[in-house]
Design a protein around this motif. Sequence first.
Motif, PDB file in Angstrom:
ATOM      1  N   GLY A   1      -8.233   8.149  -2.761  1.00  0.00           N
ATOM      2  CA  GLY A   1      -6.808   8.139  -3.074  1.00  0.00           C
ATOM      3  C   GLY A   1      -6.361   9.461  -3.682  1.00  0.00           C
ATOM      4  N   GLN A   2      -5.078   9.537  -4.044  1.00  0.00           N
ATOM      5  CA  GLN A   2      -4.507  10.799  -4.503  1.00  0.00           C
ATOM      6  C   GLN A   2      -4.712  11.091  -5.981  1.00  0.00           C
ATOM      7  OE1 GLN A   2      -0.363  10.757  -3.093  1.00  0.00           O
ATOM      8  NE2 GLN A   2      -0.917  12.398  -1.684  1.00  0.00           N
TER       9      GLN A   2
ATOM     10  N   ALA B   1      -6.028   7.748   7.975  1.00  0.00           N
ATOM     11  CA  ALA B   1      -6.655   7.361   6.715  1.00  0.00           C
ATOM     12  C   ALA B   1      -6.644   8.557   5.775  1.00  0.00           C
ATOM     13  CB  ALA B   1      -8.091   6.887   6.956  1.00  0.00           C
ATOM     14  N   ARG B   2      -6.619   8.280   4.473  1.00  0.00           N
ATOM     15  CA  ARG B   2      -6.608   9.359   3.481  1.00  0.00           C
ATOM     16  C   ARG B   2      -8.010   9.588   2.935  1.00  0.00           C
ATOM     17  NH1 ARG B   2      -2.913  12.007   0.968  1.00  0.00           N
ATOM     18  NH2 ARG B   2      -1.224  10.560   1.459  1.00  0.00           N
ATOM     19  N   GLY B   3      -8.424  10.855   2.939  1.00  0.00           N
ATOM     20  CA  GLY B   3      -9.723  11.198   2.409  1.00  0.00           C
ATOM     21  C   GLY B   3      -9.799  12.663   2.031  1.00  0.00           C
ATOM     22  N   ILE B   4     -10.964  13.078   1.564  1.00  0.00           N
ATOM     23  CA  ILE B   4     -11.188  14.465   1.159  1.00  0.00           C
ATOM     24  C   ILE B   4     -11.425  15.313   2.406  1.00  0.00           C
ATOM     25  CG2 ILE B   4     -12.733  16.003  -0.130  1.00  0.00           C
ATOM     26  CD1 ILE B   4     -13.291  13.574  -1.987  1.00  0.00           C
TER      27      ILE B   4
ATOM     28  N   GLN C   1       0.835  -1.191   0.000  1.00  0.00           N
ATOM     29  CA  GLN C   1       0.000   0.000   0.000  1.00  0.00           C
ATOM     30  C   GLN C   1       0.879   1.255   0.000  1.00  0.00           C
ATOM     31  OE1 GLN C   1      -1.976   1.183   3.649  1.00  0.00           O
ATOM     32  NE2 GLN C   1      -3.925   1.434   2.579  1.00  0.00           N
ATOM     33  N   GLY C   2       0.921   1.928  -1.132  1.00  0.00           N
ATOM     34  CA  GLY C   2       1.689   3.158  -1.231  1.00  0.00           C
ATOM     35  C   GLY C   2       1.022   4.301  -0.496  1.00  0.00           C
ATOM     36  N   SER C   3       1.759   5.376  -0.319  1.00  0.00           N
ATOM     37  CA  SER C   3       1.230   6.533   0.413  1.00  0.00           C
ATOM     38  C   SER C   3       0.060   7.192  -0.306  1.00  0.00           C
ATOM     39  CB  SER C   3       2.341   7.564   0.624  1.00  0.00           C
ATOM     40  OG  SER C   3       2.868   7.997  -0.624  1.00  0.00           O
ATOM     41  N   GLU C   4      -0.106   6.909  -1.600  1.00  0.00           N
ATOM     42  CA  GLU C   4      -1.174   7.518  -2.388  1.00  0.00           C
ATOM     43  C   GLU C   4      -2.556   6.928  -2.097  1.00  0.00           C
ATOM     44  OE1 GLU C   4       2.498   6.867  -5.084  1.00  0.00           O
ATOM     45  OE2 GLU C   4       1.386   5.804  -3.524  1.00  0.00           O
ATOM     46  N   ALA C   5      -2.583   5.790  -1.427  1.00  0.00           N
ATOM     47  CA  ALA C   5      -3.833   5.036  -1.259  1.00  0.00           C
ATOM     48  C   ALA C   5      -4.868   5.773  -0.423  1.00  0.00           C
ATOM     49  CB  ALA C   5      -3.538   3.676  -0.627  1.00  0.00           C
TER      50      ALA C   5
ATOM     51  N   ILE D   1      -3.696   3.995  -8.205  1.00  0.00           N
ATOM     52  CA  ILE D   1      -3.831   3.391  -9.536  1.00  0.00           C
ATOM     53  C   ILE D   1      -5.287   3.503  -9.981  1.00  0.00           C
ATOM     54  CG2 ILE D   1      -3.582   1.284 -10.907  1.00  0.00           C
ATOM     55  CD1 ILE D   1      -1.398   0.400  -8.971  1.00  0.00           C
ATOM     56  N   MET D   2      -5.494   4.164 -11.120  1.00  0.00           N
ATOM     57  CA  MET D   2      -6.852   4.437 -11.588  1.00  0.00           C
ATOM     58  C   MET D   2      -7.102   3.997 -13.023  1.00  0.00           C
ATOM     59  SD  MET D   2      -8.474   5.990  -9.039  1.00  0.00           S
ATOM     60  CE  MET D   2      -9.817   6.902  -9.797  1.00  0.00           C
TER      61      MET D   2
END
Length: 347
Positions: A325-326, A276-279, A174-178, A217-218
Amino acid sequence: MTNHFLKVLAIDHPIIQAPMAGGTTTTELVTAVSEAGGLGMIGAGYLNAESTRQQIQDVKKKTNKSFGINLFVPQSYQIDEEKIRKSEEAMHSFRRSSKVRVFKSYEQTKKDFHDQVAVIIEEKVAVCSFTFGIPSDRIIQSLKLAGIYTIGTATTVSEALAVEAAGMDAVVMQGSEAGGHRGNFLAGVEQSMIGLMALIPQTVDQVSIPVIAAGGIMDRRGIQAAKCLGAQAAQLGTAFLTCKESGANDLHKQAILEKHQEDKTTLTSAFSGKEARGIENNFIRDMRKVETELPAFPIQNTLTKSIRSAAAQKHDREAMSLWCGQNPNAAMPITVQELMHKLVDEA
């Protein structure tokens, strides 16, 4: 190696739908991904054994293709009344405006986890992955004896080596972009923030088990880049979250689809007690001043549950956890079949 990996998983394409817990991975989403040749994954982190069995059986009714399931490894935690008090005080304005009560019981018991593992073995699910740590040797061996493919989640090379040493069959890096929760378990979140393109090759050089790339990844380019660096497959979350079959709240989907290039996602522990990453929204901003003093997961997650639910009902995304994600600009409001076509068939 990739062809062998696909054969073992009984899938046609090196694409795994991230097991997003909390209702996003509906039976329709999981089924559609598997029917399109990828690996659909049930996010069962917040389910009990009964609801876990029900969704597994529902998926089986809709497809005979391979699919998987993900569990959260239970986190040990202590109930700190002072931290709970600070959290409740900081959330007072959100509780008052949404007219909700704070939950006093805390989720994620070890018994629930072991009961879920027993269900997965009984139902003969093809793949079982884990997040937030490594299960016991006994659990891993019981799954493997049942012919179930096991996958761990890691954010550093050290964690990947630990997953391999535990005897698991593959590892999601899991990269930091996740988007969503960080899967780190050996060190703090700061040490886990390695970009995916740097993380994959150094992991591939150190472990012998298949590496699955996750984070930002998109599209087809991201999958190809990950494979060029040595990954056997890519795990996509945000890309599937905005699909029509996803169970994510429409406000959540809309927030991702409306993102502008200059806007940024952020890391926060305000909603769950785990980074966690979010908006970014008002809840995250207001809680930032006390973020380091909040209870750990799963306590904070339980304390905010009613606030998040009330916000969704009121169509107020300023108090919802909008995991992302980013690379949200590549998200599309399309069906799984259309997305898989773009990921696999479009030149």
